[in-house]
Write an enzyme that holds these catalytic residues in place. Sequence first.
Site, mmCIF file in Angstrom:
data_model
loop_
_atom_site.group_PDB
_atom_site.id
_atom_site.type_symbol
_atom_site.label_atom_id
_atom_site.label_comp_id
_atom_site.label_asym_id
_atom_site.label_seq_id
_atom_site.Cartn_x
_atom_site.Cartn_y
_atom_site.Cartn_z
ATOM 1 N N HIS A 216 -7.491 -0.527 5.472
ATOM 2 C CA HIS A 216 -6.433 0.345 6.004
ATOM 3 C C HIS A 216 -6.203 1.472 5.004
ATOM 4 C CE1 HIS A 216 -2.766 1.536 8.065
ATOM 5 N NE2 HIS A 216 -2.074 1.358 6.964
ATOM 6 N N ASP B 26 5.680 4.801 5.130
ATOM 7 C CA ASP B 26 6.500 3.854 5.895
ATOM 8 C C ASP B 26 6.573 2.480 5.220
ATOM 9 O OD1 ASP B 26 3.708 3.599 6.723
ATOM 10 O OD2 ASP B 26 4.414 2.253 8.305
ATOM 11 N N HIS B 27 5.992 2.366 4.016
ATOM 12 C CA HIS B 27 6.110 1.133 3.225
ATOM 13 C C HIS B 27 6.727 1.388 1.858
ATOM 14 C CE1 HIS B 27 3.585 -1.290 6.027
ATOM 15 N NE2 HIS B 27 3.294 -0.061 6.406
ATOM 16 N N HIS C 18 0.845 -1.202 0.000
ATOM 17 C CA HIS C 18 0.000 0.000 0.000
ATOM 18 C C HIS C 18 0.873 1.242 0.000
ATOM 19 C CE1 HIS C 18 0.765 -0.490 4.304
ATOM 20 N NE2 HIS C 18 0.246 0.684 4.570
ATOM 21 N N HIS D 177 4.283 -4.561 10.691
ATOM 22 C CA HIS D 177 4.771 -3.895 11.907
ATOM 23 C C HIS D 177 4.941 -4.863 13.075
ATOM 24 C CE1 HIS D 177 4.254 0.380 10.680
ATOM 25 N NE2 HIS D 177 3.338 -0.136 9.870
ATOM 26 N N ASP E 217 -0.315 -3.914 6.213
ATOM 27 C CA ASP E 217 -0.974 -3.341 7.387
ATOM 28 C C ASP E 217 -2.450 -3.742 7.464
ATOM 29 O OD1 ASP E 217 1.421 -2.171 7.980
ATOM 30 O OD2 ASP E 217 0.755 -0.098 7.715
#
Length: 255
Positions: free
Chosen positions: A114, A60-61, A56, A171, A133
């Site tokens: 998400h 942070d990805h 996605h 995570h 996520d």
Amino acid sequence: MPAETKLFLCLKDNYGVLLHDPLSGATAAIDAPEAAPVEKALAATGWKLTDILVTHHHADHTAGIAALKAKHHCRVVAPRSEAAKIADVDETVGEGDTVKVGGLSGRVLETPGHTAGHISYFLGADKLAFVGDTLFSVGCGRVIEGTPEMMWQSLLKLRALPDDTRLYCGHEYTAANCRFAVTVEPDNAALRKRADQVTQLIGRGEPTIPTTLAEEKAVNPFLRADVPAVAAGVGLKDASPAQVFAAVRGRKDRF
Ligand code: ZN
Ligand code: FE
């Protein structure tokens, strides 16, 4: 030959994973939170980066993609409906598409909630799932762009995978997830056991993933919204599973 994996932490609590096909030598990074830890994992394994499979669009990805692609000229595969928000995408995919990493074959599952276009990758031959996520161990992602109903359907889709599927999530949130989950299902013995195991793993500085689908079905309140004990735990005995899911998610957001 079975797929090989290498798991490592990125940023504060993100996981990076390398997926390696020993026959062809192909190696994919599942998401790219930042470039340096991916490079370190490549150096440690001696693997050569050929692909990045994105779950996605969140930074942070994806923040490591540009630097990794500039260096390795790898192919970047991303969810079709989020490709415009992701750097350097070569190939876009959606539900049911097949993604090859050398000789390894992954199926794309759309798992929105998400984010609106979030996808997961399932390698049937290796019983490996990369769920980003959407699903965490003992938890799930925040419902940011979708609805609770949408997220519940995504979790049901993942729950239908084989029980012995190994799940890699985005995570390391498992300890906090356990602290919350026991407030919903205080009498779940499997959850108590998982919480103890997680305390020990974290104490030793070890990751709590991969987990398995069988384990998550037993302990994860978000996958158990249709279990009477979870409905009772949020005071919604006669509600639909989607309503129970929404209530559990709401409680976690405020926990
Ligand atoms: Zn995210
Ligand atoms: Fe994330």
